[in-house]
Design a protein around this motif. Sequence first.
Motif, PDB file in Angstrom:
ATOM      1  N   HIS A  71      33.917  40.722  45.332  1.00  0.00           N
ATOM      2  CA  HIS A  71      34.648  39.479  45.071  1.00  0.00           C
ATOM      3  C   HIS A  71      33.915  38.631  44.038  1.00  0.00           C
ATOM      4  O   HIS A  71      34.542  38.024  43.153  1.00  0.00           O
ATOM      5  CB  HIS A  71      34.824  38.701  46.368  1.00  0.00           C
ATOM      6  CG  HIS A  71      35.532  39.465  47.441  1.00  0.00           C
ATOM      7  ND1 HIS A  71      36.871  39.802  47.357  1.00  0.00           N
ATOM      8  CD2 HIS A  71      35.096  39.987  48.615  1.00  0.00           C
ATOM      9  CE1 HIS A  71      37.231  40.487  48.435  1.00  0.00           C
ATOM     10  NE2 HIS A  71      36.165  40.610  49.205  1.00  0.00           N
ATOM     11  N   THR A  72      32.575  38.575  44.116  1.00  0.00           N
ATOM     12  CA  THR A  72      31.806  37.848  43.111  1.00  0.00           C
ATOM     13  C   THR A  72      31.931  38.514  41.756  1.00  0.00           C
ATOM     14  O   THR A  72      32.064  37.845  40.725  1.00  0.00           O
ATOM     15  CB  THR A  72      30.324  37.775  43.530  1.00  0.00           C
ATOM     16  OG1 THR A  72      30.220  37.111  44.794  1.00  0.00           O
ATOM     17  CG2 THR A  72      29.500  37.016  42.501  1.00  0.00           C
ATOM     18  N   LEU A  73      31.903  39.853  41.744  1.00  0.00           N
ATOM     19  CA  LEU A  73      32.047  40.590  40.493  1.00  0.00           C
ATOM     20  C   LEU A  73      33.411  40.304  39.861  1.00  0.00           C
ATOM     21  O   LEU A  73      33.517  40.122  38.644  1.00  0.00           O
ATOM     22  CB  LEU A  73      31.884  42.086  40.752  1.00  0.00           C
ATOM     23  CG  LEU A  73      31.730  42.976  39.518  1.00  0.00           C
ATOM     24  CD1 LEU A  73      30.424  42.671  38.798  1.00  0.00           C
ATOM     25  CD2 LEU A  73      31.776  44.446  39.904  1.00  0.00           C
ATOM     26  N   THR A  74      34.448  40.244  40.680  1.00  0.00           N
ATOM     27  CA  THR A  74      35.786  39.936  40.170  1.00  0.00           C
ATOM     28  C   THR A  74      35.847  38.525  39.611  1.00  0.00           C
ATOM     29  O   THR A  74      36.441  38.288  38.553  1.00  0.00           O
ATOM     30  CB  THR A  74      36.822  40.094  41.292  1.00  0.00           C
ATOM     31  OG1 THR A  74      36.774  41.430  41.807  1.00  0.00           O
ATOM     32  CG2 THR A  74      38.226  39.809  40.783  1.00  0.00           C
ATOM     33  N   ALA A  75      35.219  37.574  40.320  1.00  0.00           N
ATOM     34  CA  ALA A  75      35.211  36.190  39.844  1.00  0.00           C
ATOM     35  C   ALA A  75      34.503  36.076  38.500  1.00  0.00           C
ATOM     36  O   ALA A  75      34.934  35.321  37.615  1.00  0.00           O
ATOM     37  CB  ALA A  75      34.543  35.292  40.875  1.00  0.00           C
ATOM     38  N   LEU A  76      33.422  36.828  38.316  1.00  0.00           N
ATOM     39  CA  LEU A  76      32.714  36.818  37.038  1.00  0.00           C
ATOM     40  C   LEU A  76      33.582  37.405  35.928  1.00  0.00           C
ATOM     41  O   LEU A  76      33.605  36.902  34.800  1.00  0.00           O
ATOM     42  CB  LEU A  76      31.408  37.596  37.154  1.00  0.00           C
ATOM     43  CG  LEU A  76      30.314  36.965  38.024  1.00  0.00           C
ATOM     44  CD1 LEU A  76      29.147  37.936  38.194  1.00  0.00           C
ATOM     45  CD2 LEU A  76      29.828  35.657  37.431  1.00  0.00           C
ATOM     46  N   ALA A  77      34.299  38.492  36.245  1.00  0.00           N
ATOM     47  CA  ALA A  77      35.160  39.122  35.242  1.00  0.00           C
ATOM     48  C   ALA A  77      36.315  38.202  34.839  1.00  0.00           C
ATOM     49  O   ALA A  77      36.720  38.167  33.676  1.00  0.00           O
ATOM     50  CB  ALA A  77      35.706  40.438  35.774  1.00  0.00           C
ATOM     51  N   GLU A  78      36.835  37.436  35.798  1.00  0.00           N
ATOM     52  CA  GLU A  78      37.972  36.562  35.526  1.00  0.00           C
ATOM     53  C   GLU A  78      37.553  35.178  35.044  1.00  0.00           C
ATOM     54  O   GLU A  78      38.412  34.337  34.781  1.00  0.00           O
ATOM     55  CB  GLU A  78      38.820  36.431  36.789  1.00  0.00           C
ATOM     56  CG  GLU A  78      39.486  37.734  37.220  1.00  0.00           C
ATOM     57  CD  GLU A  78      40.314  37.584  38.476  1.00  0.00           C
ATOM     58  OE1 GLU A  78      40.041  36.619  39.234  1.00  0.00           O
ATOM     59  OE2 GLU A  78      41.217  38.408  38.701  1.00  0.00           O
ATOM     60  N   ARG A  79      36.234  34.960  34.939  1.00  0.00           N
ATOM     61  CA  ARG A  79      35.743  33.645  34.533  1.00  0.00           C
ATOM     62  C   ARG A  79      36.234  33.301  33.130  1.00  0.00           C
ATOM     63  O   ARG A  79      36.408  34.169  32.284  1.00  0.00           O
ATOM     64  CB  ARG A  79      34.209  33.633  34.570  1.00  0.00           C
ATOM     65  CG  ARG A  79      33.596  32.247  34.399  1.00  0.00           C
ATOM     66  CD  ARG A  79      32.120  32.284  34.729  1.00  0.00           C
ATOM     67  NE  ARG A  79      31.406  33.272  33.927  1.00  0.00           N
ATOM     68  CZ  ARG A  79      30.115  33.555  34.104  1.00  0.00           C
ATOM     69  NH1 ARG A  79      29.438  32.969  35.070  1.00  0.00           N
ATOM     70  NH2 ARG A  79      29.527  34.448  33.341  1.00  0.00           N
ATOM     71  N   HIS A  81      39.059  32.562  32.332  1.00  0.00           N
ATOM     72  CA  HIS A  81      40.452  33.017  32.159  1.00  0.00           C
ATOM     73  C   HIS A  81      40.570  34.080  31.062  1.00  0.00           C
ATOM     74  O   HIS A  81      41.546  34.101  30.301  1.00  0.00           O
ATOM     75  CB  HIS A  81      41.367  31.832  31.856  1.00  0.00           C
ATOM     76  CG  HIS A  81      41.293  30.731  32.845  1.00  0.00           C
ATOM     77  ND1 HIS A  81      41.830  30.828  34.109  1.00  0.00           N
ATOM     78  CD2 HIS A  81      40.711  29.504  32.774  1.00  0.00           C
ATOM     79  CE1 HIS A  81      41.602  29.704  34.775  1.00  0.00           C
ATOM     80  NE2 HIS A  81      40.926  28.890  33.996  1.00  0.00           N
ATOM     81  N   ARG A  82      39.603  34.987  31.012  1.00  0.00           N
ATOM     82  CA  ARG A  82      39.637  36.038  29.993  1.00  0.00           C
ATOM     83  C   ARG A  82      40.017  37.394  30.570  1.00  0.00           C
ATOM     84  O   ARG A  82      40.079  38.382  29.853  1.00  0.00           O
ATOM     85  CB  ARG A  82      38.287  36.129  29.287  1.00  0.00           C
ATOM     86  CG  ARG A  82      37.870  34.836  28.602  1.00  0.00           C
ATOM     87  CD  ARG A  82      36.647  35.051  27.732  1.00  0.00           C
ATOM     88  NE  ARG A  82      36.923  35.998  26.660  1.00  0.00           N
ATOM     89  CZ  ARG A  82      37.495  35.682  25.509  1.00  0.00           C
ATOM     90  NH1 ARG A  82      37.877  34.426  25.276  1.00  0.00           N
ATOM     91  NH2 ARG A  82      37.700  36.590  24.579  1.00  0.00           N
ATOM     92  N   ALA A  83      40.246  37.463  31.859  1.00  0.00           N
ATOM     93  CA  ALA A  83      40.670  38.711  32.488  1.00  0.00           C
ATOM     94  C   ALA A  83      41.371  38.385  33.788  1.00  0.00           C
ATOM     95  O   ALA A  83      41.191  37.299  34.360  1.00  0.00           O
ATOM     96  CB  ALA A  83      39.484  39.640  32.733  1.00  0.00           C
ATOM     97  N   ALA A  84      42.174  39.334  34.274  1.00  0.00           N
ATOM     98  CA  ALA A  84      42.899  39.142  35.526  1.00  0.00           C
ATOM     99  C   ALA A  84      43.223  40.498  36.135  1.00  0.00           C
ATOM    100  O   ALA A  84      43.661  41.414  35.436  1.00  0.00           O
ATOM    101  CB  ALA A  84      44.189  38.356  35.298  1.00  0.00           C
ATOM    102  N   MET A  85      42.955  40.625  37.443  1.00  0.00           N
ATOM    103  CA  MET A  85      43.326  41.836  38.160  1.00  0.00           C
ATOM    104  C   MET A  85      44.834  41.806  38.425  1.00  0.00           C
ATOM    105  O   MET A  85      45.396  40.768  38.745  1.00  0.00           O
ATOM    106  CB  MET A  85      42.587  41.923  39.493  1.00  0.00           C
ATOM    107  CG  MET A  85      41.076  41.910  39.375  1.00  0.00           C
ATOM    108  SD  MET A  85      40.394  43.349  38.536  1.00  0.00           S
ATOM    109  CE  MET A  85      39.706  42.556  37.091  1.00  0.00           C
TER     110      MET A  85
END
Length: 247
Positions: A71-79, A81-85
């Motif tokens: 979940h933290t890894l996903t939050a970093l990836a979506e930080r 607003h440059r990515a979204a699952m």
Amino acid sequence: MGTQALVTFSPEQREMVDVIKTTVYGGGNLSDAELKVYLASCEQVGVHPLAKGVHIWKDQKGRVGLAVSVHTLTALAERDHRAAMVDYEWEFDGDGKDRKILACTCIGEVWDDLTKSWRTRKATVRREDVSHLFAKDNWRDQPFTMWESRARAKWCRTHRADVCGPLYTEDEVEDVRPPRPLAIAPATDVDAATLEAEVVPVAQAAAPAAESPKAEPEPRAAPLARDTPQGRRKVRWAGLCAALAIP
């Protein structure tokens, strides 16, 4: 958290440093240098060193890294607003209860500054990539969750490598460490009789020997008077927070 993370700990801060070591690495045996590497990694990635789902990992070769929850890894990836699952795609072999998962694909979108648009990106984890994990309890009890976590972690590292490239999830840390000298069930699907025949003899051979008499522990020295008042503890904690730049 600023660059003040790389400081020398004073004797007054030692107790709180030990508490932080236990918090971020429950196995103990964490040196000051390894803790400083962990703090520097948190600063580089942009996560709080005492946040839930963030801790240090290390192996017998002396390698140290930052481990986070998926979940933290996903939050970093979506930080920013440059990515979204978006979703998952599955590939199965067979039907009903006997079907096997062959692959799980995580689908997401990444913002492209050049075209000013969202572009779909995928990352796939196949059966041969994770078959060695099937004997674990969490992979037997929650197979879909574990497959999704691996696929999502791979997506984050592949398509947001600028943020997630050097990070492992908590579940992946076991793959990074050297194998332990324990009886491990085969990666392929086997019946209970085969598991019992292969695992039980190893467990019997590893039965502990009779315990030898334990030596009497040396008496512990009484704590110094300056360490006992609650006000003194608060002063030391405030000093440690300032040294680590913890808000």
